[in-house]
Design an enzyme around this catalytic site. Structure first.
Site, PDB file in Angstrom:
ATOM      1  CG  ASN A 292      -2.481  -1.168  -9.713  1.00  0.00           C
ATOM      2  OD1 ASN A 292      -1.524  -1.932  -9.839  1.00  0.00           O
ATOM      3  ND2 ASN A 292      -3.545  -1.494  -8.996  1.00  0.00           N
TER       4      ASN A 292
ATOM      5  CB  SER B 238      -9.850  -2.289 -14.053  1.00  0.00           C
ATOM      6  OG  SER B 238     -11.079  -2.974 -13.972  1.00  0.00           O
TER       7      SER B 238
ATOM      8  CB  ILE C 112      -0.926  -0.036   1.227  1.00  0.00           C
ATOM      9  CG1 ILE C 112      -1.912  -1.190   1.053  1.00  0.00           C
ATOM     10  CG2 ILE C 112      -1.648   1.291   1.427  1.00  0.00           C
ATOM     11  CD1 ILE C 112      -2.830  -1.415   2.214  1.00  0.00           C
TER      12      ILE C 112
ATOM     13  CG  ASP D 217      -7.192  -2.113  -5.715  1.00  0.00           C
ATOM     14  OD1 ASP D 217      -6.093  -1.867  -6.245  1.00  0.00           O
ATOM     15  OD2 ASP D 217      -7.378  -3.083  -4.967  1.00  0.00           O
TER      16      ASP D 217
ATOM     17  CD  GLN E 102      -7.825 -11.746 -22.985  1.00  0.00           C
ATOM     18  OE1 GLN E 102      -7.732 -10.705 -23.649  1.00  0.00           O
ATOM     19  NE2 GLN E 102      -7.734 -12.948 -23.530  1.00  0.00           N
TER      20      GLN E 102
ATOM     21  CG  HIS F 229      -7.585  -4.526  -9.127  1.00  0.00           C
ATOM     22  ND1 HIS F 229      -6.904  -4.887  -7.981  1.00  0.00           N
ATOM     23  CD2 HIS F 229      -8.859  -4.955  -8.949  1.00  0.00           C
ATOM     24  CE1 HIS F 229      -7.731  -5.486  -7.151  1.00  0.00           C
ATOM     25  NE2 HIS F 229      -8.926  -5.550  -7.705  1.00  0.00           N
TER      26      HIS F 229
END
Ligand code: GRF
Length: 219
Positions: free
Chosen positions: A113, A142, A98, A151, A179, A115
């Protein structure tokens, strides 16, 4: 008229496997991504992803949280190292710590980022198991700019795949990961081409405000 841009300087932060880092490096090598990885930094010395960078003679660094009194101290050291490389974009690729608010504020609009969920669903860990348990018909990944909310920053793009009846957390995670790689490369290329920007909380794509995440076809 085609604009030309200098390759985007990236610093990539990892904690482990590094398959997204590998995909980024391969996309640079095959000319799909106009970027250069200036450094790869990990909070774990044993992160396997560091080896990919070393094989390519990219600077690698590892910091150990035990050497710092607190999160702020660790992140201040990390920030100092990153800034030595003057990155245009700091890429979190499986970086598991974090981040402090000072760190996130310092890189506002330059920190992204990936996620493994269709945000805002399933923030945090164990996303694949949770998606199966929630009987989701679709799941995915995402890419978002990072803000102080875990997030929770503005989502740029997503890719979705069906959850199959016999999927396990492992099989689903593997199919999502496949993906993730092209999705992340594509978003970084948009930043490299200055097509994608974040100002405050406002995402713009091709000079238009991006009201909703771009949905990419699964490959
Ligand atoms: C990926 O699933 C990514 O979405 C998440 O952490 C994982 C990192 O995998 N943030 P890898 O280290 O890039 O293989």
């Amino acid at each position: 008229m085609t604009e030309t841009h200098a390759p985007l300087k990236l610093v990539v932060l990892i904690s482990g496997r590094g398959s997204n880092l590998k995909a980024i490096l391969e996309a640079i090598e095959n000319g799909e991504l106009s970027a250069v990885v200036s450094a790869v930094i990990s909070d774990r010395n044993e992160a396997t992803g560091l080896a990919y960078a070393r094989e390519r003679s990219i600077d690698t660094l590892a910091l150990n949280a035990k050497d710092y009194p607190d999160r702020e101290g660790f992140d201040a050291a990390l920030l100092g190292l990153i800034d030595l490389f003057h990155p245009g974009l700091v890429v979190l690729a499986g970086y598991m710590r974090i981040l402090s608010s000072e760190f996130v504020t310092h890189y506002a609009g330059r920190l992204i980022n990936i996620h493994p969920s269709l945000l805002p669903e399933f923030r945090g860990l164990d996303t694949h198991r949770r998606a199966i348990e929630a009987r989701c018909k679709t799941h995915g990944a995402s890419v978002h700019f990072v803000t102080e909310e875990l997030d929770g920053g503005p989502v740029v793009a997503q890719v979705r795949i069906p959850v199959l009846p016999d999927d396990t957390a492992e099989s689903l995670s593997q199919r999502v990961l496949e993906q993730e790689h092209p999705l992340y490369v594509k978003v970084i290329q948009w930043v490299a081409e200055s097509r994608l920007t974040l100002n405050g909380n406002t995402l713009s794509f091709d000079n238009k405000i991006l009201e909703a995440p771009i949905q990419r076809e699964a490959k």
